[in-house]
Design an enzyme around this catalytic site. Structure first.
Site, PDB file in Angstrom:
ATOM      1  N   SER A 280       0.734  -1.030   0.123  1.00  0.00           N
ATOM      2  CA  SER A 280      -0.009  -0.123   0.001  1.00  0.00           C
ATOM      3  C   SER A 280       0.940   1.302   0.061  1.00  0.00           C
ATOM      4  O   SER A 280       1.957   1.181   0.523  1.00  0.00           O
ATOM      5  CB  SER A 280      -0.760  -0.100   1.145  1.00  0.00           C
ATOM      6  OG  SER A 280      -1.477   1.327   1.452  1.00  0.00           O
TER       7      SER A 280
ATOM      8  N   LYS B 297       1.909  -3.601   6.254  1.00  0.00           N
ATOM      9  CA  LYS B 297       2.175  -3.813   4.605  1.00  0.00           C
ATOM     10  C   LYS B 297       3.743  -3.611   4.517  1.00  0.00           C
ATOM     11  O   LYS B 297       4.457  -4.213   3.891  1.00  0.00           O
ATOM     12  CB  LYS B 297       1.554  -2.649   3.805  1.00  0.00           C
ATOM     13  CG  LYS B 297       0.017  -2.504   3.870  1.00  0.00           C
ATOM     14  CD  LYS B 297      -0.493  -3.807   3.256  1.00  0.00           C
ATOM     15  CE  LYS B 297      -2.033  -3.676   3.286  1.00  0.00           C
ATOM     16  NZ  LYS B 297      -2.305  -5.073   2.368  1.00  0.00           N
TER      17      LYS B 297
ATOM     18  N   TYR C 177      -1.744   0.016   9.949  1.00  0.00           N
ATOM     19  CA  TYR C 177      -1.871  -0.658   8.866  1.00  0.00           C
ATOM     20  C   TYR C 177      -0.757  -0.744   7.896  1.00  0.00           C
ATOM     21  O   TYR C 177      -0.330  -1.626   7.265  1.00  0.00           O
ATOM     22  CB  TYR C 177      -3.209  -0.118   8.169  1.00  0.00           C
ATOM     23  CG  TYR C 177      -3.395  -0.358   6.717  1.00  0.00           C
ATOM     24  CD1 TYR C 177      -4.375  -1.361   6.524  1.00  0.00           C
ATOM     25  CD2 TYR C 177      -3.207   0.424   5.729  1.00  0.00           C
ATOM     26  CE1 TYR C 177      -4.582  -1.681   5.158  1.00  0.00           C
ATOM     27  CE2 TYR C 177      -3.523   0.028   4.420  1.00  0.00           C
ATOM     28  CZ  TYR C 177      -4.099  -1.074   3.955  1.00  0.00           C
ATOM     29  OH  TYR C 177      -4.593  -1.189   2.759  1.00  0.00           O
TER      30      TYR C 177
END
Length: 280
Positions: free
Chosen positions: A115, A154, A150
């Site tokens: 991401s 990643k 988050y």
């Protein structure tokens, strides 16, 4: 080529099958924690990526895995919380399970849905100017600068993939995806229009226009996302690498499309600035 897609029924998974599903080069198997909401022409299996024994048989005979599945509850890309959580641990376990199964089944490659949030602190520290082509640019060599738990997950997935590649000889492709949206919002006005529908702001307001400016930099159309995945699946030259998942957006700050072009042949067809209004 036989390809397993984890999280195959989600927004990114359906972008892949919508645009590559009729390509005779591929046979897709969609692995998800729930069955598909509607009929799909592809093989579909129900399994939880947190359970190694449940997913391992579905890797047998496959050539590649596209790992999209994400256990919900990590705090989200907008959360700056530093505390750890059970979902966070579950996601790391899932990464290990998928990568271990891929290595154990002797797959050729892993394509990982990373991401922009792996380097998202670039946006956080430079917003909103970064949305207006303020000269802030990062290339594929940018060190990890996660903006959330988050993003940290990643970043970890990228590092684990490099370990798998360099230690076990499986090719690894990390796609630092910008913003891929469901079909009804697959345009750079998508987030702004969804906000109008949710009552967050009015069309034409400053908040609306900021969402448009942001997405015109980060947007990756569904067909461009599928094309980038296709390029990685067909490639046989990369040991490990990372590529930015964005369309040909003139105001992008994830600015290394030349690297993807030269390395795997990515040639995006869409661009945020081609849009001056949402579709009617």
């Amino acid at each position: 080529m036989d390809v397993l897609i984890t999280g195959g029924h989600g927004v990114v998974g359906t972008a892949i099958t919508d645009h590559l599903g009729d390509d005779e080069a591929y046979e897709f198997t969609l692995l998800d924690v729930d069955p598909p909401a509607e009929d799909t022409p592809h093989d579909s299996v129900v399994a939880d990526v947190r359970d190694y024994d449940a997913i391992r048989p579905h890797f047998e005979g496959k050539d590649a895995v596209v790992h999209l599945a994400l256990v919900p509850g990590t705090g989200g890309p907008d959360s700056r919380e530093l505390g750890w959580s059970k979902p966070q641990s579950d996601n790391l376990e899932a990464l290990h399970n998928v990568y271990e199964a891929a290595v154990d089944a002797a797959l050729d490659s892993i394509v990982f849905a990373s991401s922009n949030h792996a380097v998202g602190m670039v946006e956080v520290r430079n917003a909103p100017e970064v949305y207006h082509d303020a000269g802030v640019k990062v290339d594929h060599t940018e060190p990890h600068r996660p903006d959330s738990r988050y993003g940290l997950t990643k970043s970890y997935g990228e590092d684990l993939g490099r370990l798998a590649a360099e230690s076990h000889g499986i090719r690894f492709y990390a796609l630092r995806i910008g913003s891929v949206r469901a079909p009804e919002y697959d345009h750079p006005y998508g987030d702004a229009e969804r906000g109008v529908e949710d009552g967050k702001w009015e069309r034409g307001s400053d908040a609306y226009e900021e969402q448009v400016a942001r997405l015109k930099g980060l947007w990756q159309s569904r067909r461009d996302l599928a094309h980038l995945v296709d390029c990685c699946l067909r490639d046989d030259s990369v040991e490990w690498d990372q590529f930015y998942g964005v369309s040909e957006n003139s105001r992008r700050w994830l600015d290394d499309l030349d690297h993807a072009r030269e390395t795997v042949g990515y040639d995006p067809q869409d661009a945020g600035e081609e849009w001056d209004a949402p579709p009617e």
